[in-house]
Motif scaffolding. Structure first.
Motif, PDB file in Angstrom:
ATOM      1  N   ASP A  43     -40.200   5.489  12.347  1.00 33.62           N
ATOM      2  CA  ASP A  43     -40.330   5.771  13.892  1.00 33.62           C
ATOM      3  C   ASP A  43     -40.032   7.166  14.292  1.00 33.62           C
ATOM      4  O   ASP A  43     -40.504   7.689  15.264  1.00 33.62           O
ATOM      5  CB  ASP A  43     -39.064   4.750  14.443  1.00 33.62           C
ATOM      6  N   GLU A  44     -39.103   7.753  13.515  1.00 32.18           N
ATOM      7  CA  GLU A  44     -38.780   9.283  13.708  1.00 32.18           C
ATOM      8  C   GLU A  44     -40.172  10.095  13.479  1.00 32.18           C
ATOM      9  O   GLU A  44     -40.555  11.116  14.537  1.00 32.18           O
ATOM     10  CB  GLU A  44     -37.661   9.832  12.935  1.00 32.18           C
ATOM     11  N   LEU A  45     -40.907  10.099  12.666  1.00 29.38           N
ATOM     12  CA  LEU A  45     -42.202  10.708  12.189  1.00 29.38           C
ATOM     13  C   LEU A  45     -42.926  10.286  13.130  1.00 29.38           C
ATOM     14  O   LEU A  45     -43.702  11.304  13.984  1.00 29.38           O
ATOM     15  CB  LEU A  45     -42.636  10.349  11.076  1.00 29.38           C
ATOM     16  N   ALA A  46     -43.212   9.043  13.787  1.00 30.46           N
ATOM     17  CA  ALA A  46     -44.246   8.798  14.868  1.00 30.46           C
ATOM     18  C   ALA A  46     -43.870   9.309  16.184  1.00 30.46           C
ATOM     19  O   ALA A  46     -44.534   9.917  16.873  1.00 30.46           O
ATOM     20  CB  ALA A  46     -44.150   7.400  15.116  1.00 30.46           C
ATOM     21  N   ASN A  47     -42.438   9.525  16.388  1.00 37.70           N
ATOM     22  CA  ASN A  47     -42.129  10.151  17.621  1.00 37.70           C
ATOM     23  C   ASN A  47     -42.265  11.429  17.656  1.00 37.70           C
ATOM     24  O   ASN A  47     -42.600  12.285  18.665  1.00 37.70           O
ATOM     25  CB  ASN A  47     -40.514   9.936  17.916  1.00 37.70           C
ATOM     26  N   PHE A  48     -41.930  12.350  16.461  1.00 39.97           N
ATOM     27  CA  PHE A  48     -42.393  13.840  16.275  1.00 39.97           C
ATOM     28  C   PHE A  48     -43.781  13.851  16.596  1.00 39.97           C
ATOM     29  O   PHE A  48     -44.037  14.965  17.293  1.00 39.97           O
ATOM     30  CB  PHE A  48     -41.822  14.351  14.828  1.00 39.97           C
ATOM     31  N   ARG A  49     -44.554  13.083  15.796  1.00 35.96           N
ATOM     32  CA  ARG A  49     -46.145  13.663  16.094  1.00 35.96           C
ATOM     33  C   ARG A  49     -46.500  13.197  17.609  1.00 35.96           C
ATOM     34  O   ARG A  49     -47.198  13.938  18.157  1.00 35.96           O
ATOM     35  CB  ARG A  49     -46.830  12.562  15.205  1.00 35.96           C
ATOM     36  N   ASN A  50     -45.794  12.438  18.365  1.00 39.35           N
ATOM     37  CA  ASN A  50     -46.264  12.121  19.735  1.00 39.35           C
ATOM     38  C   ASN A  50     -45.611  13.243  20.526  1.00 39.35           C
ATOM     39  O   ASN A  50     -46.275  13.823  21.485  1.00 39.35           O
ATOM     40  CB  ASN A  50     -45.482  10.859  20.024  1.00 39.35           C
ATOM     41  N   ILE A  51     -44.532  13.979  20.266  1.00 37.18           N
ATOM     42  CA  ILE A  51     -44.028  15.020  20.883  1.00 37.18           C
ATOM     43  C   ILE A  51     -44.819  16.293  20.746  1.00 37.18           C
ATOM     44  O   ILE A  51     -45.169  17.067  21.584  1.00 37.18           O
ATOM     45  CB  ILE A  51     -42.395  15.335  20.393  1.00 37.18           C
ATOM     46  N   PHE A  73     -37.296  21.219  22.577  1.00 38.99           N
ATOM     47  CA  PHE A  73     -36.035  20.637  22.293  1.00 38.99           C
ATOM     48  C   PHE A  73     -35.943  19.431  21.456  1.00 38.99           C
ATOM     49  O   PHE A  73     -35.266  19.260  20.433  1.00 38.99           O
ATOM     50  CB  PHE A  73     -35.048  20.863  23.506  1.00 38.99           C
ATOM     51  N   MET A  74     -36.756  18.376  22.066  1.00 41.65           N
ATOM     52  CA  MET A  74     -36.891  17.305  21.258  1.00 41.65           C
ATOM     53  C   MET A  74     -37.305  17.254  19.939  1.00 41.65           C
ATOM     54  O   MET A  74     -36.781  16.578  19.025  1.00 41.65           O
ATOM     55  CB  MET A  74     -37.623  16.198  22.147  1.00 41.65           C
ATOM     56  N   ALA A  75     -38.196  18.199  19.948  1.00 44.69           N
ATOM     57  CA  ALA A  75     -38.775  18.398  18.458  1.00 44.69           C
ATOM     58  C   ALA A  75     -37.959  19.010  17.430  1.00 44.69           C
ATOM     59  O   ALA A  75     -37.679  18.521  16.293  1.00 44.69           O
ATOM     60  CB  ALA A  75     -40.263  19.202  18.588  1.00 44.69           C
ATOM     61  N   MET A  76     -37.200  19.797  18.112  1.00 43.88           N
ATOM     62  CA  MET A  76     -36.129  20.460  17.082  1.00 43.88           C
ATOM     63  C   MET A  76     -35.263  19.786  16.736  1.00 43.88           C
ATOM     64  O   MET A  76     -34.463  19.840  15.698  1.00 43.88           O
ATOM     65  CB  MET A  76     -35.424  21.936  18.068  1.00 43.88           C
ATOM     66  N   SER A  77     -34.547  18.834  17.969  1.00 51.24           N
ATOM     67  CA  SER A  77     -33.822  17.863  17.200  1.00 51.24           C
ATOM     68  C   SER A  77     -34.023  17.008  16.334  1.00 51.24           C
ATOM     69  O   SER A  77     -33.318  16.618  15.526  1.00 51.24           O
ATOM     70  CB  SER A  77     -33.342  17.243  18.664  1.00 51.24           C
TER      71      SER A  77
END
Length: 977
Positions: free
Chosen positions: A369-377, A304-308
């Motif tokens: 920051d969004e890209l780093a967050n997506f990679r972390n997810i 869900f977080m990745a899709m968002s």
């Protein structure tokens, strides 16, 4: 592959030997029956194999192959070269910060792949990016070497030198190359010094994580917080596992690679890290149910977080109204990412999402920051989707096989510090990880041989350094506790180490591969085996070992097995069985004392004499059972038969028989004149005259031998008396636990009333029989003397044995002979040479009383008034000496000595009289044979015969007399002078 082959020194040595053998074959092919024409192609094949596999050129050969084929010129593709270099830089930028960081997982192996890609890029395009090379080279400052698998170490700097030389000579100077080796040494020293501190830090952190895993799951305020907390907790455990694994592998393998020894402290610290590693795995295993329930929800939340995040990027792309093919490609890539992550998070879907994201992240669709967050997810999704596999890989301890030399040190330390005994399970779990690689081995015909050898090695080390010392320690502790009343030394816990071994005994069984070792059962078996063996060697120690068994149950909770061995005591003395089998030796080697009921050894080579009393016999009967009493009486009966035959022969001899008849007639003629007393002088002449018939080499006359014969018969009867007394004592000791012997409860009736099982009723019946037999034996006993009198007396009193009717006439000279012998034995007690010394020999009196009873000659012997005659004789002699002293003062001293000698003789005769009187009581000397017959008839008439407890000795058939008269002989057997 190159590193693995280069580390196989055995393979290289054998390959060299094989090539040498081929040279020998080449020089003399006929001897080996080989075609010379085939040797040259075979040697070329070997050289090719060596170049491809054994010379460390596998990687180099792979990257140096031609990629330009079919008009596709890879080496001249500038766009591909630029994209290739860009991806290397991007990947390295993502991986490099993680190396050596607490958040590192498998980034080291990814760094190995990046180095390989860099070499491939150089081989294809022949371009060296100095900046990237410098970054790759400087990674050694974080980790000088990387563990590829097992004990195989890989140095990135040496790899780059070997693969890029000589093209990097301008970039890299010798100083930089030397710094690598120096830093490796420094790194190793620092790790050894700080490993203990790091172990303590990891221990605290891992314990804190385990506590949160055990108790903190599900404690969040909301569902989202709960899922986020669980995900972080699971990943944190995986990170600790990776960090600990990297530390242990690096330190151990670098030491092995550099051939440098580890200190004991460092070894134990590394072993503690291995335990922590397996404890993390065990914690995940224990919480499997909670993890299984949560992991699906965690993955859905991450999806869900990745899709968002992807939807936000899509809106940003769509909001821009400028249409272009590039924008469309980015949007398509984001849709592909959505489709990939919306389904189950398999490896393929995640890989597709990563590839699509490489395009979707262009055109500033994502902020940094969004890209780093997506990679972390995405990383969390990848971990959660394969949590078990990644955990197994992180906690894999198969490398321990190559460092198993530390195991003995570890086990010995665990024994010394027994508090955390449960930690052994973690170490054995680490050793179990070695099984899978060994099962995949191919260098042996059967990999089971490798497993068995490894198992035996581990088992032997464990037994040598823990199990055996533990068994000995428990045994020693039990012995010291039981023998505290002895001087066993100081047991101060502040001065001597007092280990609490119960921690090992409370452990659960340890699994070693496919088997289990139960430490508690092992110690129990050891003590059972030891106690049983030592009890069989010394049966008198049975009580001590029984107490040690009870103490082991109370102190250590050990359920030990009873030995079920016959019990003995320290006061066992000679065993009844030994005496019974050698009764002919026993009666000649031991002397009987009728008053104390004790046998004393006649002579011994030692400084002490052995004794046998009632207590010894009772203990022996308790060992062998009361049935031995009946067998002993039977053996004695057979012995008496042989002795009575010799007795009859002596009495039948013409010299003896005629002399006794002559003495009998003489006594009848002079008894009125001598006041019914047998003359002392007549007995004295008989005693001295018989010596004229001959002497043995030892100087014994026939009368001395006859006295010894009667003494042996008396000793045998004394032994029978002691057997009866010992049996009664044994019964009394056994029945003393019965409250009232006269009123014994019937346990079988009580069991029937309570409707207990048939087995219980049978057991109660057996108990009733045992108690009944004990009570009967205790109350009655068995009249062995009466039996032995009844079995021999009829034959003694028949007309065939008329030559025995004058036996009572030989007793005066025989008693005089005994007194002289007894005085001689007692005088030897005060001499230095005590050969032949003795202070008691009541076997003679016992034998005389028994034979008189068999011949029914008590009254005839009493009619001789022999002891009155002796007293009268010595009184007259003492009076005569005193008168001589009064007449002549010179004879005072001589007379005193004479009186002393006469008193000694008188005292010995009195002792003989007392012993004989005591012995006659055993055989009911107050009744004649006729009176006893009358008493038997009265008992038979009243049916009051008491049943015998022990069967009557085997009697001789009626047609074979107990004593047979020997053929008439004129002379006694010749005796050598």
């Amino acid at each position: 592959m190159d590193e693995i082959v280069s580390n196989q020194h055995t393979l290289k040595e054998h390959w060299t030997l094989y090539k040498r053998m081929l040279k020998s074959v080449h020089h003399n092919p006929a001897r080996f029956n080989v075609d010379p024409a085939k040797l040259r192609p075979f040697e070329k094949l070997l050289m090719k194999l060596q170049g491809q596999l054994l010379d460390g050129m596998i990687m180099q050969t792979c990257v140096e192959q031609l990629f330009d084929e079919h008009q596709m010129y890879v080496t001249k593709n500038a766009y591909f070269a630029e994209e290739f270099a860009y991806n290397i830089r991007v990947l390295f930028a993502q991986i490099e910060p993680k190396i050596g960081d607490p958040s590192e997982m498998d980034h080291r192996l990814q760094y190995v792949g990046i180095c390989g890609l860099y070499v491939l890029h150089f081989q294809i395009f022949r371009v060296i990016d100095k900046k990237v090379f410098k970054q790759l080279w400087d990674v050694y400052k974080k980790i000088p070497t990387i563990t590829l698998t097992g004990n195989i170490m890989w140095s990135p700097n040496q790899f780059l030198l070997r693969s890029l030389s000589p093209h990097i000579s301008k970039i890299l100077d010798k100083r930089s190359q030397g710094n690598v080796a120096n830093f490796t040494q420094t790194y190793l020293q620092n790790k050894v010094q700080t490993v203990i501190r790091e172990v303590q830090q990891y221990y605290v952190q891992v314990c804190s994580w385990m506590i949160r895993m055990e108790s903190g799951i599900g404690a969040a305020n909301s569902v989202v917080d709960d899922l986020t907390s669980k995900c972080s907790l699971f990943i944190q455990g995986l990170l600790w596992a990776h960090n600990i694994s990297h530390l242990v592998k690096t330190v151990m393998n670098i030491h092995a690679y550099a051939n440098k020894p580890l200190t004991k402290t460092a070894v134990l610290a590394l072993c503690r890290l291995i335990e922590l590693l397996k404890s993390i795995e065990a914690t995940f295993h224990r919480r499997t149910m909670v993890i299984a329930e949560s992991i699906t929800h965690i993955v859905q939340h991450l999806q869900f977080m990745a899709m968002s995040a992807v939807n936000t990027a899509k809106k940003r792309i769509i909001s821009d109204k400028k249409y272009s093919d590039k924008r469309l490609d980015v949007l398509s890539a984001l849709v592909l990412v959505e489709n990939a992550i919306s389904g189950p998070p398999t490896k393929e879907r995640i890989l597709i999402a990563k590839l699509a994201m490489a395009i979707g992240s262009q055109m500033k669709a994502f902020r940094e920051d969004e890209l780093a967050n997506f990679r972390n997810i995405l990383m969390k999704m990848e971990v959660m989707s394969d949590l078990r596999g990644k955990l197994k890989k992180a906690c894999d301890c198969s490398f321990v096989y190559w460092h198993r030399v530390i195991f003995p040190t570890y086990v010995a330390d665990r024994y010394e510090h027994a508090v955390d005994a449960h930690r052994l399970h973690y170490m054995f779990a680490a050793l179990a990880d070695c099984v899978t690689p060994m099962r995949n081995s191919r260098h042996l015909e059967s990999n089971e041989d490798l497993l068995i050898a490894f198992y035996h090695e581990i088992e032997d080390n464990f037994d040598e350094h823990l199990l055996s010392p533990l068994c000995r320690s428990v045994e020693t502790n039990l012995r010291l506790s039981i023998h505290q009343h002895l001087q066993v030394g100081e047991m101060n816990p502040f001065k001597s180490s007092m280990k609490d071994q119960t921690h090992f005994l409370k452990m659960k069984p340890i699994r070693i591969f496919h088997r289990y070792i139960n430490v508690k059962e092992h110690v129990t078996h050891y003590l059972d085996k030891t106690f049983y063996k030592l009890t069989t060697v010394a049966l008198h120690d049975w009580k001590t070992y029984a107490e040690m068994r009870n103490l082991a149950a109370q102190k250590y909770g050990l359920e030990m097995t009873e030995g079920h061995l016959p019990t003995q005591t320290l006061e066992q003395g000679l065993d009844v069985l030994e005496i019974m089998r050698n009764i002919h030796i026993f009666v000649s080697k031991y002397l009987y004392n009728v008053n104390n009921q004790i046998f004393v050894e006649r002579s011994s080579a030692n400084k002490h004499l052995n004794t046998i009393n009632i207590r010894h016999i009772a203990n022996s009967i308790r060992t062998h059972g009361t049935g031995i009493m009946n067998t002993t009486v039977n053996f004695t009966y057979q012995f008496l038969r042989k002795k009575f035959f010799i007795f009859s022969q002596f009495m039948y001899d013409e010299h003896i028989k005629s002399r006794l008849i002559k003495d009998s007639r003489y006594f009848k003629e002079v008894k009125d004149e001598n006041n019914q007393m047998y003359p002392f002088d007549r007995a004295d002449r008989f005693n001295k005259g018989i010596r004229k018939l001959g002497l043995t080499p030892e100087g014994d006359s026939y009368l001395d031998q006859f006295r010894n014969l009667i003494s042996q018969i008396g000793n045998a009867m004394g032994y029978i008396r002691m057997i009866r007394s010992g049996g009664l004592r044994c019964c009394s000791n056994a029945i003393r636990f019965v409250p009232d012997v006269d009123d014994i409860i019937n346990f079988q009736e009580l069991c029937v009333e309570e409707n207990l099982s048939e087995e219980t009723q049978n057991a109660a019946s057996n108990l009733d029989n045992v108690l009944g037999n004990l009570a009967k034996n205790f109350a009655e006993g068995t009249e062995y003397f009466k039996m032995l009198v009844e079995v021999f007396s009829p034959e003694f009193r028949t007309s065939k044995n008329m030559h025995l009717r004058n036996f009572y006439m030989i007793l005066p000279p025989l008693s005089l002979n005994f007194v002289e012998y007894s005085i001689g034995c007692k005088e030897k007690l005060n001499k230095k040479n005590k050969v032949g010394a003795a202070f008691t020999d009541d076997g003679f009196a016992m034998g005389v009383a028994y034979i008189l009873k068999l011949l029914d000659q008590y009254q005839e012997f009493d009619s001789l008034h022999w002891f009155r005659s002796v007293r009268k004789k010595y009184k007259e002699e003492k009076d005569s000496v005193r008168r001589a002293q009064a007449e002549d003062e010179k004879l005072v001293q001589t007379g005193s000595l004479t009186i002393k000698r006469l008193e000694t003789y008188q005292r010995e005769f009195d002792l003989l009289y007392y012993s004989l009187s005591s012995a006659r009581i055993f055989f009911r000397a107050d009744k004649t044979a006729a009176e006893e017959q009358e008493e038997k008839k009265e008992k038979a008439a009243n049916d009051t015969d008491e049943s015998e407890l022990i069967s009557t000795p085997q009697e001789v058939p009626s047609n074979v007399p107990a004593i047979q008269a020997p053929p008439p002989t004129k002379n006694l057997p010749a005796i050598t002078a």
